[in-house]
Design a protein around this motif. Structure first.
Motif, short mmCIF file in Angstrom:
data_model
loop_
_atom_site.label_atom_id
_atom_site.label_comp_id
_atom_site.label_asym_id
_atom_site.label_seq_id
_atom_site.Cartn_x
_atom_site.Cartn_y
_atom_site.Cartn_z
N VAL A 1 100.68 28.08 18.27
CA VAL A 1 100.08 27.01 18.85
C VAL A 1 100.63 25.62 18.60
N LYS A 2 101.17 25.68 17.38
CA LYS A 2 101.82 24.31 16.76
C LYS A 2 103.13 24.11 17.59
N ASP A 3 103.82 25.32 18.08
CA ASP A 3 104.81 24.97 18.98
C ASP A 3 105.13 24.28 20.21
N TRP A 4 103.82 24.10 20.75
CA TRP A 4 103.51 23.59 22.17
C TRP A 4 103.45 22.21 22.37
N ARG A 5 104.19 21.55 23.23
CA ARG A 5 104.36 19.93 23.33
C ARG A 5 104.21 19.77 24.61
N LEU A 6 103.40 18.73 24.93
CA LEU A 6 103.34 18.17 26.42
C LEU A 6 104.71 17.50 26.71
N LEU A 7 105.13 18.18 27.82
CA LEU A 7 106.54 17.66 28.44
C LEU A 7 106.14 16.36 29.31
N PHE A 8 105.29 16.47 30.26
CA PHE A 8 104.81 15.44 31.12
C PHE A 8 103.61 15.73 31.93
N GLN A 9 102.95 14.85 32.41
CA GLN A 9 101.68 14.77 33.12
C GLN A 9 101.71 14.23 34.45
N ILE A 10 101.02 14.77 35.34
CA ILE A 10 100.94 14.02 36.56
C ILE A 10 99.40 13.78 36.96
#
Length: 81
Positions: free
Chosen positions: A32-41
């Protein structure tokens, strides 16, 4: 959302509680700790963009893949209100 990304990217269905209650979910938790928000629209009436009404699209990626420029395995989450 990081948990959802981790579980569904490993084949668990998170459309209901089944994926979260699956025995494999506990084994997948460290990732779970490996995931990052790249972008949101966000939805925007003025631009004619509506995601399920007044929703938002979130694009997530694993940090190690982003660091090497591999953007080919993102996970999209759509939330609408």
């Amino acid at each position: 959302m990081e948990l959802e990304c981790q579980l569904v990217s490993h084949g668990l269905n998170c459309g209901d509680s089944a994926g979260y209650n699956d025995p494999r979910a506990k084994q997948l938790m460290p990732g779970v700790k490996d995931w990052r928000l790249l972008f949101q629209i966000d939805s925007d009436d003025d631009m004619g963009m509506q995601w399920g009404g007044s929703g938002t699209l979130y694009v997530w990626i694993r940090e190690d893949e982003a660091r090497i420029g591999n953007l080919g395995n993102p996970w999209l989450i759509a939330q609408s209100f």
